[in-house]
Design a protein around this motif. Structure first.
Motif, PDB file in Angstrom:
ATOM      1  N   TRP A 180     -10.457   1.346  -1.079  1.00 56.86           N
ATOM      2  CA  TRP A 180      -9.462   1.782  -0.089  1.00 56.86           C
ATOM      3  C   TRP A 180      -9.053   3.318  -0.538  1.00 56.86           C
ATOM      4  O   TRP A 180      -8.903   4.045   0.452  1.00 56.86           O
ATOM      5  CB  TRP A 180      -8.171   1.060  -0.251  1.00 56.86           C
ATOM      6  CG  TRP A 180      -7.222   1.409   0.700  1.00 56.86           C
ATOM      7  CD1 TRP A 180      -5.926   2.041   0.346  1.00 56.86           C
ATOM      8  CD2 TRP A 180      -6.981   1.201   2.007  1.00 56.86           C
ATOM      9  NE1 TRP A 180      -5.316   2.491   1.150  1.00 56.86           N
ATOM     10  CE2 TRP A 180      -5.937   2.027   2.398  1.00 56.86           C
ATOM     11  CE3 TRP A 180      -7.930   0.902   3.104  1.00 56.86           C
ATOM     12  CZ2 TRP A 180      -5.458   2.042   3.625  1.00 56.86           C
ATOM     13  CZ3 TRP A 180      -7.564   0.785   4.135  1.00 56.86           C
ATOM     14  CH2 TRP A 180      -6.322   1.398   4.792  1.00 56.86           C
ATOM     15  N   ASN A 181      -9.233   3.524  -1.801  1.00 54.63           N
ATOM     16  CA  ASN A 181      -8.627   4.682  -2.314  1.00 54.63           C
ATOM     17  C   ASN A 181      -9.628   5.749  -2.777  1.00 54.63           C
ATOM     18  O   ASN A 181      -9.402   6.796  -3.307  1.00 54.63           O
ATOM     19  CB  ASN A 181      -7.802   4.697  -3.274  1.00 54.63           C
ATOM     20  CG  ASN A 181      -6.243   3.965  -2.507  1.00 54.63           C
ATOM     21  OD1 ASN A 181      -5.703   4.540  -1.952  1.00 54.63           O
ATOM     22  ND2 ASN A 181      -5.779   3.139  -3.248  1.00 54.63           N
ATOM     23  N   GLU A 182     -10.914   5.502  -3.078  1.00 53.42           N
ATOM     24  CA  GLU A 182     -11.990   6.115  -3.568  1.00 53.42           C
ATOM     25  C   GLU A 182     -13.194   6.225  -2.728  1.00 53.42           C
ATOM     26  O   GLU A 182     -13.885   4.927  -2.557  1.00 53.42           O
ATOM     27  CB  GLU A 182     -12.135   5.583  -4.996  1.00 53.42           C
ATOM     28  CG  GLU A 182     -13.021   6.252  -6.086  1.00 53.42           C
ATOM     29  CD  GLU A 182     -13.031   5.700  -7.334  1.00 53.42           C
ATOM     30  OE1 GLU A 182     -13.903   6.487  -8.226  1.00 53.42           O
ATOM     31  OE2 GLU A 182     -12.676   4.640  -7.795  1.00 53.42           O
ATOM     32  N   LYS A 205     -12.354  14.617   3.438  1.00 50.63           N
ATOM     33  CA  LYS A 205     -11.996  13.170   3.137  1.00 50.63           C
ATOM     34  C   LYS A 205     -12.174  12.337   4.282  1.00 50.63           C
ATOM     35  O   LYS A 205     -12.540  11.132   4.115  1.00 50.63           O
ATOM     36  CB  LYS A 205     -10.754  13.329   2.412  1.00 50.63           C
ATOM     37  CG  LYS A 205     -10.346  11.993   1.842  1.00 50.63           C
ATOM     38  CD  LYS A 205      -8.860  12.068   1.032  1.00 50.63           C
ATOM     39  CE  LYS A 205      -8.653  10.633   0.587  1.00 50.63           C
ATOM     40  NZ  LYS A 205      -7.210  10.774  -0.159  1.00 50.63           N
ATOM     41  N   THR A 213      -1.506   5.561   6.423  1.00 48.87           N
ATOM     42  CA  THR A 213      -1.220   5.077   4.970  1.00 48.87           C
ATOM     43  C   THR A 213       0.096   4.369   4.894  1.00 48.87           C
ATOM     44  O   THR A 213       0.467   4.125   3.858  1.00 48.87           O
ATOM     45  CB  THR A 213      -0.581   6.597   4.369  1.00 48.87           C
ATOM     46  OG1 THR A 213       0.474   7.106   5.111  1.00 48.87           O
ATOM     47  CG2 THR A 213      -1.657   7.785   4.182  1.00 48.87           C
ATOM     48  N   ARG A 217     -12.856   3.032   6.269  1.00 49.24           N
ATOM     49  CA  ARG A 217     -11.394   2.884   6.259  1.00 49.24           C
ATOM     50  C   ARG A 217     -11.154   1.931   7.799  1.00 49.24           C
ATOM     51  O   ARG A 217     -10.535   1.032   7.580  1.00 49.24           O
ATOM     52  CB  ARG A 217     -10.584   4.034   6.116  1.00 49.24           C
ATOM     53  CG  ARG A 217     -10.139   4.647   5.041  1.00 49.24           C
ATOM     54  CD  ARG A 217      -9.010   3.824   4.387  1.00 49.24           C
ATOM     55  NE  ARG A 217      -8.494   4.554   3.110  1.00 49.24           N
ATOM     56  CZ  ARG A 217      -7.684   5.634   2.808  1.00 49.24           C
ATOM     57  NH1 ARG A 217      -7.353   5.896   3.996  1.00 49.24           N
ATOM     58  NH2 ARG A 217      -7.277   6.035   1.934  1.00 49.24           N
ATOM     59  N   GLY A 273      -6.336  -2.456  -3.584  1.00 49.16           N
ATOM     60  CA  GLY A 273      -7.496  -1.745  -2.777  1.00 49.16           C
ATOM     61  C   GLY A 273      -8.697  -1.495  -3.534  1.00 49.16           C
ATOM     62  O   GLY A 273      -9.645  -1.320  -2.994  1.00 49.16           O
ATOM     63  N   GLU A 274      -8.835  -1.299  -4.775  1.00 48.79           N
ATOM     64  CA  GLU A 274      -9.969  -0.951  -5.451  1.00 48.79           C
ATOM     65  C   GLU A 274     -10.728  -1.955  -5.543  1.00 48.79           C
ATOM     66  O   GLU A 274     -12.032  -2.131  -5.832  1.00 48.79           O
ATOM     67  CB  GLU A 274      -9.666  -0.317  -6.947  1.00 48.79           C
ATOM     68  CG  GLU A 274      -8.976  -1.709  -8.074  1.00 48.79           C
ATOM     69  CD  GLU A 274      -7.756  -2.019  -7.849  1.00 48.79           C
ATOM     70  OE1 GLU A 274      -7.148  -2.814  -8.613  1.00 48.79           O
ATOM     71  OE2 GLU A 274      -7.093  -1.577  -6.928  1.00 48.79           O
ATOM     72  N   MET A 328       0.830  -1.133   0.007  1.00 50.19           N
ATOM     73  CA  MET A 328      -0.035   0.123   0.128  1.00 50.19           C
ATOM     74  C   MET A 328       1.072   1.061   0.016  1.00 50.19           C
ATOM     75  O   MET A 328       0.348   2.293  -0.748  1.00 50.19           O
ATOM     76  CB  MET A 328      -0.969  -0.088   1.260  1.00 50.19           C
ATOM     77  CG  MET A 328      -1.889   1.033   1.116  1.00 50.19           C
ATOM     78  SD  MET A 328      -1.592   2.208   2.692  1.00 50.19           S
ATOM     79  CE  MET A 328      -2.007   1.219   4.150  1.00 50.19           C
ATOM     80  N   CYS A 354     -17.254   3.117  -0.189  1.00 51.43           N
ATOM     81  CA  CYS A 354     -15.717   3.559  -0.545  1.00 51.43           C
ATOM     82  C   CYS A 354     -14.962   2.165  -0.926  1.00 51.43           C
ATOM     83  O   CYS A 354     -15.191   1.182  -0.335  1.00 51.43           O
ATOM     84  CB  CYS A 354     -15.028   3.835   0.640  1.00 51.43           C
ATOM     85  SG  CYS A 354     -15.725   5.497   1.277  1.00 51.43           S
TER      86      CYS A 354
END
Length: 374
Positions: A102-104, A356, A198, A364, A80-81, A24, A100
Motif C-alpha cells: 500500500w505504501n511502498e 509516484k 488517502t 493502488r 498496508g505493508e 489508513m 507495490c
C-alpha cells in the motif's frame, strides 16, 4: 430475501472499508475511538476488526490508557505493508511495471511502450508473473492495469488507446490468461488519481500532462466514470472550432494544442531549432520563443481547467507531469487561471512527486477495488 441479503453484505463491506480508511488516515486507534469516529456500535466494530485481523489487513500494535475509566485498550493499525499488488501503467512513451504494497514500491521496471508490446503482450505477462511471485509472503491482491485512452472497466477491454494498443483489445483477459492472476483494467489517469486517495484527499480533480493531457475526478473516494466511461476527457474538449486535427478524430481539441509533440513542433517552426520538450520547459522565462509557446498552451489549459472545475466543483485541483512539473510553469498556470476570472474559486496544487502515481497507479487501483471495495 436475496435483495436484502445483498444489501446487508454491501453494508458490511462499506463498514469494513470505513474502518480501513479511518486507520489508513489516522494511524493507530482503539476500538472505542473507531466506534466514536465512524458512528458504529462497539459490538459492530469489535466484530469488523476481528474479521479484518483474520484477513491480515489490520493488526494490534500496542496499548493506550483510556482517559475516563483508566482501562488500557489495544491499539489497531492498517497493515498496508502486508498486502501486495502488481501495477502496470501504459502510456504512449513508457510503461511502468511495479510491485507495490500500500505504501511502498518494492520493485519498478520502466520499458519503452513500443518495445514492450512489439511482440504482443507475452513480455508483459512474463514480467507481471515474475513480480507477482516475488511478493514475499504478503497477501497478493492481483494486477491492476492502467492504460491510456478509453478502457471498458467492466469487460476489461481497451476500447481505444489512440494507436498505442490495438482497438478493442481484451487486455485484462489476455493478462489473466498469461499470468493466472486476478486482473482489473482502468484508464491510466483515473488509476493515477486513485493512487492519490488517502482518506484525507478524497474529493479532487487530477489533471495530468505529458505526451497528451488527461483528467480524472474523485468524489467521496469514488472515481467518476460517466455514462460510457469517458468522464474526464479534458484533452478532447474543443477549444478552437475547426482547429488542428486531433488523434481522436475531431479538430480543435485541447490536446492538439498542448501535447508535448505539438510543443516541440511549434518551437521548431518558430526557431528552426529542435529541442526536447524538457529543454523547452527549462527555457521558460529565459527564451522568448519557449516562453511564447508555453504561455499560449498554459492559457488554453487554464481556461479548460477553470471551466471543468466550475462544473464539477472539486475540493481541490491537483496537477501533475509535463508542463505542470516545473514551479515557474505552475506559477504561470495559476496566474493564467486568475486572468481568466477563476481566481479564488478553487484550490490548485502540484502533486509532489509525479513519478509516484505512475508507479502506484494500477496497484493502488486493484487494492482499492479488492480490499476497500471502492
Amino acid at each position: 430475501m436475496t435483495s436484502g441479503t445483498r444489501g446487508l453484505k454491501g453494508l458490511r463491506r462499506g463498514n469494513k472499508a470505513a474502518v480501513l480508511f479511518l486507520l489508513m488516515r489516522e494511524g493507530e486507534l482503539s476500538r472505542v475511538r473507531i466506534a466514536a469516529k465512524t458512528g458504529l456500535t462497539g459490538a459492530s466494530v469489535t466484530q469488523l476488526c476481528k474479521e479484518l485481523i483474520s484477513e491480515g489487513l489490520v493488526e494490534e500494535s500496542g496499548e493506550v490508557t483510556k482517559s475516563v475509566a483508566g482501562r488500557r485498550e489495544t491499539l489497531l493499525r492498517f497493515a498496508g505493508e502486508r498486502i501486495a499488488a502488481v501495477g502496470v501503467n501504459i502510456e504512449s512513451d513508457n510503461t511502468h511495471v511495479s510491485l507495490c504494497t500500500w505504501n511502498e514500491v518494492l520493485a519498478e521496471e520502466i520499458y519503452p511502450t513500443q518495445m514492450l508490446f512489439e511482440r504482443g503482450i507475452d513480455k508483459l505477462n512474463e514480467r507481471v508473473a515474475e513480480l507477482a511471485s516475488a511478493c514475499g509472503g504478503r497477501k497478493f491482491v492481483g494486477v491492476g492495469i492502467a492504460a491510456s485512452g478509453i478502457a471498458d472497466e467492466r469487460s476489461g477491454v481497451s476500447v481505444t488507446s489512440y494507436g498505442i494498443l490495438p482497438d478493442g483489445l481484451p487486455l485484462a483477459a489476455k493478462v489473466r490468461e498469461g499470468t493466472g492472476c486476478e486482473v482489473s483494467l482502468i484508464n491510466n489517469v483515473r488509476a493515477q488519481a486513485r493512487a492519490l486517495i488517502t482518506g484525507c484527499e478524497d474529493d479532487f480533480m487530477l489533471v495530468k500532462h505529458g505526451p497528451g493531457i488527461g483528467c480524472a475526478v474523485i468524489s467521496d473516494r469514488v472515481t467518476v466514470s460517466g455514462a460510457t466511461g469517458r468522464a474526464g476527457e479534458i484533452g478532447h474538449i474543443v477549444v478552437k472550432e475547426g482547429g488542428e486535427p486531433c488523434r481522436c478524430g475531431k479538430r480543435g481539441c485541447l490536446e492538439a494544442y498542448v501535447s508535448e509533440k505539438h510543443l516541440t513542433e511549434l518551437y521548431r517552426s518558430k526557431t528552426g531549432v529542435e529541442l526536447p520538450v524538457s529543454a523547452i520547459y527549462d527555457a521558460f522565462g529565459g527564451d522568448s520563443a519557449a516562453t511564447g509557446v508555453l504561455d499560449e498552451s498554459i492559457g488554453l489549459i487554464a481556461i479548460s481547467i477553470g471551466n471543468a472545475a466550475m462544473l464539477l466543483n472539486p475540493a481541490r485541483v491537483l496537477v501533475t507531469g509535463g508542463i505542470f512539473s516545473r514551479k515557474p510553469l505552475f506559477d504561470a498556470l495559476c496566474e493564467a487561471i486568475d486572468r481568466a476570472g477563476f481566481g479564488g474559486t478553487f484550490a490548485i496544487s502540484q502533486v509532489g512527486d509525479d513519478k509516484k502515481p505512475k508507479a502506484f497507479s494500477g496497484a493502488r487501483h486493484i487494492m482499492l477495488e479488492r480490499v476497500f471495495g471502492v
